[in-house]
Design a protein around this motif. Structure first.
Motif, mmCIF file in Angstrom:
data_model
loop_
_atom_site.group_PDB
_atom_site.id
_atom_site.type_symbol
_atom_site.label_atom_id
_atom_site.label_comp_id
_atom_site.label_asym_id
_atom_site.label_seq_id
_atom_site.Cartn_x
_atom_site.Cartn_y
_atom_site.Cartn_z
ATOM 1 N N VAL A 51 0.839 -1.207 0.000
ATOM 2 C CA VAL A 51 0.000 0.000 0.000
ATOM 3 C C VAL A 51 0.871 1.254 0.000
ATOM 4 O O VAL A 51 0.657 2.190 -0.789
ATOM 5 C CB VAL A 51 -0.944 -0.002 1.220
ATOM 6 C CG1 VAL A 51 -1.611 1.370 1.374
ATOM 7 C CG2 VAL A 51 -2.000 -1.087 1.073
ATOM 8 N N ARG A 54 2.773 1.638 -3.447
ATOM 9 C CA ARG A 54 1.920 2.111 -4.543
ATOM 10 C C ARG A 54 1.495 3.554 -4.310
ATOM 11 O O ARG A 54 1.400 4.346 -5.255
ATOM 12 C CB ARG A 54 0.711 1.189 -4.690
ATOM 13 C CG ARG A 54 1.086 -0.225 -5.141
ATOM 14 C CD ARG A 54 -0.125 -1.017 -5.592
ATOM 15 N NE ARG A 54 0.220 -2.397 -5.897
ATOM 16 C CZ ARG A 54 0.789 -2.818 -7.029
ATOM 17 N NH1 ARG A 54 1.092 -1.941 -7.973
ATOM 18 N NH2 ARG A 54 1.057 -4.101 -7.221
ATOM 19 N N ALA A 55 1.260 3.934 -3.060
ATOM 20 C CA ALA A 55 0.902 5.321 -2.741
ATOM 21 C C ALA A 55 2.050 6.266 -3.089
ATOM 22 O O ALA A 55 1.827 7.365 -3.624
ATOM 23 C CB ALA A 55 0.551 5.444 -1.264
ATOM 24 N N ALA A 59 2.048 9.329 -5.585
ATOM 25 C CA ALA A 59 2.423 10.666 -5.114
ATOM 26 C C ALA A 59 3.489 11.267 -6.018
ATOM 27 O O ALA A 59 3.439 12.448 -6.369
ATOM 28 C CB ALA A 59 2.927 10.594 -3.675
#
Length: 385
Positions: A51, A54-55, A59
């Protein structure tokens, strides 16, 4: 120079096997909450790293001022998540190390991991063929994976002159190499397999690979909208990062200077003790402490893994203390070394044996009379009381 082990007589060989069996039995008897907690925390770490990775990729795509550092951080976290999922979780769960928990999500026969290779084929090529016939020529397909000549006992062909660059490509695409390992493409190309049979074997792999490609190279990049390409490249980099690390760990565990291969004749009337001895002689450990253990899914203890493939890998470090003592008592070489040392030996073997070479004369470790066949299949683990 290769470190030699002394020959064992039949009585010593039997006691050698019995001591290792006893170690396994004592360890299995103590399995419980700390082992369950370890695998569940590992799964949680994989999920949060994925998570976060991938964030960070997203970003970096949307906030231009932090594009490069966020992208790099995202690749590293996503790559680490994939490494831990494959090595700490997938590989170990598929071996049945946590079947005793009774958790339907952690059953070795049904777990499906995050890689293009199907777990069904992996159980066949790795759990059964490789662990049963470890480094037996003509039986263990992991010896060079059909592409590389790593041991002088393998017959040399002019094709092997190309193996240094082939090894690099194989390293970068290792997950794909593992995925197609059981398709036997060589048999098809030589006319020994029909296209129909090849296609029947390919369909499960193609289906699984299609899902992986769709997830990493279509769905998640599309969610980034106009920043499709940076996210796609980030996913690609994370997958390559995993392939490189997995290749290095597996090759260091099997193809160092002290690792040996064996003719099929060793399987004739092979006893439990002799099976343990073959696993020892065909495996190599990687030293480096807990960080290396975690990053390799405890496959840094490849010897212990080959001795006890269905024992939770988080126990290997403590088991290794007694395994080394047993090996020392029986005059057997315990092959271990730093990652740099072990991979240096592997790289040299790939380079050296791309040219014609002849095997050195070996001193037999075991001189045995004909012995009855002994079932070497480990007893199934029971849920701790």
């Amino acid at each position: 120079m290769k470190t030699r082990s002394r020959a064992l007589n039949p009585e010593e060989l039997q006691r050698f096997g019995e001591e290792l069996d006893a170690l396994r039995k004592r360890t299995v008897a103590t399995l419980g909450e700390r082992d369950a907690r370890y695998i569940r925390r590992s799964i949680s770490a994989v999920r949060w790293l994925e998570v976060a990775g991938r964030a960070a990729l997203f970003a970096g795509a949307f906030i231009h001022t932090i594009l490069i550092p966020a992208w790099i951080l995202g690749v590293l976290m996503l790559g680490l998540a994939k490494i831990l999922e494959n090595m700490t979780v997938g590989h170990n769960v598929i071996h049945g190390q946590y079947d005793w928990m009774g958790d339907p999500q952690l059953q070795g026969k049904t777990y499906e991991w995050d890689i293009v290779a199907t777990s069904e084929y992996w159980r066949k090529t790795h759990n059964f063929r490789h662990h049963t016939y470890t480094n037996v020529r003509g039986m263990d397909d992991d010896i060079g994976y059909g592409l590389l000549r790593i041991f002088p006992e393998q017959k040399w062909k002019p094709f092997y002159l190309l193996q240094p660059p082939i090894a690099v490509i194989f390293c970068l695409l290792f997950e794909w190499g593992v995925a197609i390992q059981d398709l036997r493409l060589g048999r098809f190309l030589s006319g020994k397999m029909s296209f129909g049979k090849l296609w029947a074997q390919t369909r499960p792999v193609a289906k699984k690979a299609g899902r992986q490609v769709l997830k990493d190279y279509v769905i998640f990049p599309l969610l980034a909208g106009p920043f499709f390409l940076p996210v796609l490249l980030g996913n690609l980099a994370a997958n390559v990062m995993r392939s490189i690390w997995t290749y290095v760990v597996i090759f260091c565990g099997h193809f160092t200077a002290d690792a040996e291969t064996f003719p099929k004749e060793v399987l004739r009337n092979e006893s439990r003790g002799h099976w343990y001895l073959r696993q020892l002689r065909g495996s190599s450990n990687i030293s480096g402490g807990r960080v290396i253990d975690v990053l390799t899914g405890d496959l840094s203890h490849q010897i212990e893994h080959h001795f006890f493939p269905d024992v939770p890998a988080n126990r290997y470090a403590e088991m290794a203390v007694e395994v080394r003592q047993i090996c020392k008592r029986y005059g057997q070489h315990y092959n271990t070394g730093s990652l740099f040392k072990q991979f240096g030996q592997v790289s040299w073997r790939i380079l050296r044996h791309s040219f014609p070479s002849r095997p050195r004369r070996k001193t037999a470790l075991v001189k045995l009379p004909s012995m009855p066949v002994v079932d070497v299949t480990p007893e199934p683990m029971q849920q701790p009381g």
